[in-house]
Design an enzyme around this catalytic site. Structure first.
Site, PDB file in Angstrom:
ATOM      1  N   LYS A 139       0.861  -1.194   0.000  1.00 16.07           N
ATOM      2  CA  LYS A 139       0.000   0.000   0.000  1.00 16.07           C
ATOM      3  C   LYS A 139       0.890   1.235   0.000  1.00 16.07           C
ATOM      4  O   LYS A 139       1.700   1.427   0.913  1.00 16.07           O
ATOM      5  CB  LYS A 139      -0.896  -0.009   1.253  1.00 16.07           C
ATOM      6  CG  LYS A 139      -1.573   1.329   1.558  1.00 16.07           C
ATOM      7  CD  LYS A 139      -2.448   1.293   2.821  1.00 16.07           C
ATOM      8  CE  LYS A 139      -2.958   2.686   3.200  1.00 16.07           C
ATOM      9  NZ  LYS A 139      -3.801   2.695   4.424  1.00 16.07           N
TER      10      LYS A 139
ATOM     11  N   ASP B 172      -2.616  10.313   3.553  1.00 25.49           N
ATOM     12  CA  ASP B 172      -3.988   9.870   3.800  1.00 25.49           C
ATOM     13  C   ASP B 172      -4.716  10.903   4.658  1.00 25.49           C
ATOM     14  O   ASP B 172      -4.586  10.910   5.886  1.00 25.49           O
ATOM     15  CB  ASP B 172      -3.962   8.499   4.508  1.00 25.49           C
ATOM     16  CG  ASP B 172      -5.370   7.969   4.775  1.00 25.49           C
ATOM     17  OD1 ASP B 172      -6.337   8.538   4.226  1.00 25.49           O
ATOM     18  OD2 ASP B 172      -5.489   6.977   5.517  1.00 25.49           O
TER      19      ASP B 172
ATOM     20  N   LYS C  38     -10.072  12.900   8.226  1.00 25.66           N
ATOM     21  CA  LYS C  38      -9.510  12.586   9.546  1.00 25.66           C
ATOM     22  C   LYS C  38      -9.478  13.849  10.405  1.00 25.66           C
ATOM     23  O   LYS C  38      -9.387  14.954   9.852  1.00 25.66           O
ATOM     24  CB  LYS C  38      -8.067  12.091   9.392  1.00 25.66           C
ATOM     25  CG  LYS C  38      -7.922  10.682   8.891  1.00 25.66           C
ATOM     26  CD  LYS C  38      -6.446  10.294   8.815  1.00 25.66           C
ATOM     27  CE  LYS C  38      -6.256   8.896   8.249  1.00 25.66           C
ATOM     28  NZ  LYS C  38      -6.811   7.828   9.075  1.00 25.66           N
TER      29      LYS C  38
ATOM     30  N   ASP D 103       1.835   6.663   5.346  1.00 25.21           N
ATOM     31  CA  ASP D 103       0.828   5.697   4.913  1.00 25.21           C
ATOM     32  C   ASP D 103       1.224   4.967   3.617  1.00 25.21           C
ATOM     33  O   ASP D 103       0.461   4.154   3.106  1.00 25.21           O
ATOM     34  CB  ASP D 103      -0.526   6.397   4.769  1.00 25.21           C
ATOM     35  CG  ASP D 103      -1.692   5.450   5.018  1.00 25.21           C
ATOM     36  OD1 ASP D 103      -1.483   4.443   5.718  1.00 25.21           O
ATOM     37  OD2 ASP D 103      -2.792   5.713   4.508  1.00 25.21           O
TER      38      ASP D 103
ATOM     39  N   ASP E 130     -11.973   6.823   4.254  1.00 26.17           N
ATOM     40  CA  ASP E 130     -10.714   6.683   4.992  1.00 26.17           C
ATOM     41  C   ASP E 130     -10.247   5.219   5.032  1.00 26.17           C
ATOM     42  O   ASP E 130      -9.121   4.933   5.427  1.00 26.17           O
ATOM     43  CB  ASP E 130     -10.893   7.236   6.414  1.00 26.17           C
ATOM     44  CG  ASP E 130      -9.570   7.502   7.102  1.00 26.17           C
ATOM     45  OD1 ASP E 130      -8.534   7.462   6.404  1.00 26.17           O
ATOM     46  OD2 ASP E 130      -9.576   7.740   8.325  1.00 26.17           O
TER      47      ASP E 130
ATOM     48  N   GLU F  64      -9.193   3.410   2.723  1.00 25.27           N
ATOM     49  CA  GLU F  64      -8.795   3.453   1.314  1.00 25.27           C
ATOM     50  C   GLU F  64      -7.718   2.435   0.967  1.00 25.27           C
ATOM     51  O   GLU F  64      -7.614   2.012  -0.181  1.00 25.27           O
ATOM     52  CB  GLU F  64      -8.314   4.871   0.959  1.00 25.27           C
ATOM     53  CG  GLU F  64      -6.857   5.197   1.320  1.00 25.27           C
ATOM     54  CD  GLU F  64      -6.531   5.138   2.808  1.00 25.27           C
ATOM     55  OE1 GLU F  64      -7.472   5.225   3.622  1.00 25.27           O
ATOM     56  OE2 GLU F  64      -5.352   4.987   3.165  1.00 25.27           O
TER      57      GLU F  64
ATOM     58  N   ARG G 109      -7.384  -0.681   1.609  1.00 25.64           N
ATOM     59  CA  ARG G 109      -7.913  -1.965   1.116  1.00 25.64           C
ATOM     60  C   ARG G 109      -8.419  -1.838  -0.315  1.00 25.64           C
ATOM     61  O   ARG G 109      -8.413  -2.806  -1.062  1.00 25.64           O
ATOM     62  CB  ARG G 109      -8.997  -2.480   2.090  1.00 25.64           C
ATOM     63  CG  ARG G 109     -10.175  -1.595   2.224  1.00 25.64           C
ATOM     64  CD  ARG G 109     -10.989  -1.881   3.490  1.00 25.64           C
ATOM     65  NE  ARG G 109     -10.362  -1.347   4.711  1.00 25.64           N
ATOM     66  CZ  ARG G 109     -10.865  -1.485   5.933  1.00 25.64           C
ATOM     67  NH1 ARG G 109     -11.981  -2.160   6.126  1.00 25.64           N
ATOM     68  NH2 ARG G 109     -10.248  -0.974   6.966  1.00 25.64           N
TER      69      ARG G 109
HETATM   70  N1  BES Z   1      -3.899   4.791   7.108  1.00 21.43           N
HETATM   71  C1  BES Z   1      -4.944   4.465   8.008  1.00 21.43           C
HETATM   72  C2  BES Z   1      -4.517   3.511   9.123  1.00 21.43           C
HETATM   73  C3  BES Z   1      -3.472   4.018  10.061  1.00 21.43           C
HETATM   74  C4  BES Z   1      -3.840   4.530  11.293  1.00 21.43           C
HETATM   75  C5  BES Z   1      -2.138   3.910   9.770  1.00 21.43           C
HETATM   76  C6  BES Z   1      -2.884   4.957  12.174  1.00 21.43           C
HETATM   77  C7  BES Z   1      -1.177   4.337  10.655  1.00 21.43           C
HETATM   78  C8  BES Z   1      -1.551   4.861  11.870  1.00 21.43           C
HETATM   79  C9  BES Z   1      -6.098   3.816   7.247  1.00 21.43           C
HETATM   80  O1  BES Z   1      -6.237   4.181   5.932  1.00 21.43           O
HETATM   81  C10 BES Z   1      -7.339   4.213   7.962  1.00 21.43           C
HETATM   82  O2  BES Z   1      -7.610   5.371   7.982  1.00 21.43           O
HETATM   83  N2  BES Z   1      -8.041   3.247   8.523  1.00 21.43           N
HETATM   84  C11 BES Z   1      -9.221   3.506   9.233  1.00 21.43           C
HETATM   85  C12 BES Z   1     -10.208   2.442   8.871  1.00 21.43           C
HETATM   86  C13 BES Z   1     -11.601   2.735   9.344  1.00 21.43           C
HETATM   87  C14 BES Z   1     -12.178   3.917   8.598  1.00 21.43           C
HETATM   88  C15 BES Z   1     -12.446   1.520   9.136  1.00 21.43           C
HETATM   89  C16 BES Z   1      -8.894   3.442  10.720  1.00 21.43           C
HETATM   90  O3  BES Z   1      -8.092   2.628  11.125  1.00 21.43           O
HETATM   91  O4  BES Z   1      -9.426   4.276  11.450  1.00 21.43           O
HETATM   92 ZN    ZN Z   2      -4.463   4.813   4.963  1.00 19.37          ZN
HETATM   93 ZN    ZN Z   3      -7.393   5.979   5.696  1.00 20.48          ZN
END
Ligand code: BES
Ligand code: ZN
Ligand code: ZN
Length: 495
Positions: A253, A258, A265, A276, A335, A337, A339
């Protein structure tokens, strides 16, 4: 680019010791037995070394730690550093001792007396891994790389082993530089050109632009980047060091930033989302390490480079997008994204390369940090054998990895009213539902592991082998796993 420390390996040479103006590092076991070089240093310094070793200070020094003898008589060096380590030290002890040496060095010109110590390459690895500082964005810095001459008795054997370790450290530094780089510097285009440069090492690199991705049907990947001015790209890196067998695949990825997109966010801590692209960064570093050490394996690295931004063009919550596989995805949360990016490149990798196995890496969920903190990455796999191969390799390299479950029962959390699947579940089991989503895009019999590296790719406080910031976690584990299980053995290669 962070300069790599330089290590040159030389045969034990008393003149070199006499002429050395920087720092000499010697290894002494806790029984205080002196080897040939240490005895010589003791003689030249009129017994200072022996007196030092008989001191309470040395006796109380824990194994793996160092003490320095400053401005010793009749030598030009600023100090002789004594690292306390036994000849039967484990790999992990040797590596840790190397870290301690780096932390206590006061010069950049070093003469390291390895003598007969068998784990000198591991000790060197520890020195090198910890000798990293990201200074690319600071002005008025002129980083001088550490310059270490390693004196050993068995020149041929140790030099080759040290070269192999340094190939790996080079890969780790590459990954760290990519992950530490801010998003205005490491745009999708800049990232792709960094990867294109790997062709100098014999890696075949292809960069696909948006129109090609559109033709391939990679709509779930493209929808993530459609709100950004930076064009989305997929980069394919092939290292063909093996025979004509199918490759092993590494998929990453690469979200260069992000914001969360329309599902924006919160501001606090958003700056951390420059990391990210960590999954893609690790894939890049692993490919570099494999090429530098000329691994006798076929490995393909595929990364999806996108930026997740809100805009008038951005994908909306509620949009339904068709993936390259053909499944439709209802985007509930923009968010989630990563996946969406992985879905298409996982599918593409299998269709094009039919790999023997596939590992994807992604800073995928905050939930994995809740579960495992910053010590271990989550490992999700449909294949016990591959999962064990990876976790064993990670353990041997001192990189934390812990298996997490996958099970069809979680799929109900991803049921969409209007599409084949939705991109998020509820709050429950957030990392597992992300894994289940990815598994949809993995063929039945494909050995596959998903590594959620959100907690380990970049850290707020230093770890043993890395300073704050990007760690390079995973490069060494992947390199070892390929070496242990996917490389042609010598006999096969020559016969
Ligand atoms: N890039 C984030 C995950 C992340 C969080 C990486 C903290 C490094 C540190 C990912 O794209 C994300 O935002 N995931 C969300 C998923 C949710 C919306 C289901 C998350 O983990 O909050
Ligand atoms: Zn992300
Ligand atoms: Zn995200």
């Amino acid at each position: 680019m962070t300069p790599l420390p330089k290590f040159s390996v030389i045969k034990t040479d008393f003149d070199a010791l006499l002429e050395c103006t920087g720092q000499i590092v010697i290894l002494v076991s806790d029984d205080q037995k002196l080897d040939a070089v240490s005895s010589w240093i003791n003689k030249v310094t009129k017994g200072a070394l022996e007196r030092f070793l008989c001191s309470e200070e040395f006796k109380n020094l824990l194994l793996g730690n160092t003490l320095s003898l400053a401005y010793p008589t009749d030598l030009y060096v600023k100090s002789v550093m004594i690292a306390k380590i036994n000849s039967n030290a484990t790999i992990a002890q040797a590596r840790s001792c190397g870290v301690k040496i780096t932390k206590t060095l006061t010069c950049e010109k070093i003469l390291l007396v390895g003598g007969k110590f068998e784990r000198i390459a591991d000790l060197v690895e520890g020195i090198a891994m910890r000798n990293y500082e990201y200074l690319d964005q600071k002005t008025n810095t002129n980083p001088k790389p550490l310059d270490v001459r390693v004196m050993v008795d068995n020149l041929a054997g140790q030099a080759a082993e040290i070269d192999t370790k340094m190939a790996m450290v080079d890969g780790v530094f590459f990954t760290r530089d990519l992950i530490n780089a801010p998003a205005n510097v490491l745009t999708t285009t800049a990232f792709a050109s960094e990867l294109s440069a790997l062709s100098e090492l014999g890696i075949t690199v292809e960069v696909f632009d948006e129109s090609t991705l559109e033709k391939l049907g990679m709509r779930t990947l493209l929808c993530v980047g459609q709100g950004s001015d930076s064009p989305s790209k997929v980069v394919v890196m092939q290292w063909n060091g093996g025979g004509d067998e199918a490759p092993f695949a590494l998929v990453g990825k690469g979200v260069v930033f992000d914001t969360g997109g329309i599902s924006l966010k919160p501001a606090g801590g958003m700056e951390d989302m420059t990391m990210d692209m960590g999954g893609a960064g690790v894939v890049a570093g692993a490919m570099k390490a494999l090429a530098l050490r000329k691994a006798k394996a076929n490995v393909v690295g595929v990364v999806g480079l996108v930026e997740n931004m809100p805009s008038g063009n951005a994908v909306r919550p509620g949009d339904v997008i068709k993936s390259m596989k053909g499944d439709t995805v209802e985007v509930i949360n923009t968010d989630a994204e990563g996946r969406l990016v992985l879905a298409d490149i996982l599918w593409y990798t299998q269709e094009r390369f039919a790999p023997t196995g596939m590992i994807n890496l992604a800073t995928l969920t905050g939930a994995i940090i809740v579960g495992l903190g910053h010590e271990m990455a989550g490992v999700f796999s449909n294949n016990d054998r591959l999962c064990k191969q990876f976790i064993d390799a990670a353990t041997a390299e001192g990189e934390g990895a812990w298996r997490m479950p996958l099970a069809p029962a979680y799929d109900k959390l991803l049921k969409s009213r209007i599409a084949d699947v939705k991109n998020v579940g509820s709050r429950a089991a957030g990392s597992i539902t992300a894994g289940q989503f990815l598994q949809r895009f993995v063929k039945e019999d494909m050995p596959w592991a998903h590594l959620d590296i959100a907690g380990v790719a970049s850290i707020a406080s230093e770890s043993e082998f890395s300073p704050k910031g990007a760690t390079g976690w995973g490069v060494r584990a992947l390199n070892r796993m390929i070496a242990d299980h996917y490389e042609m053995k010598e006999e096969a290669a020559s016969g």
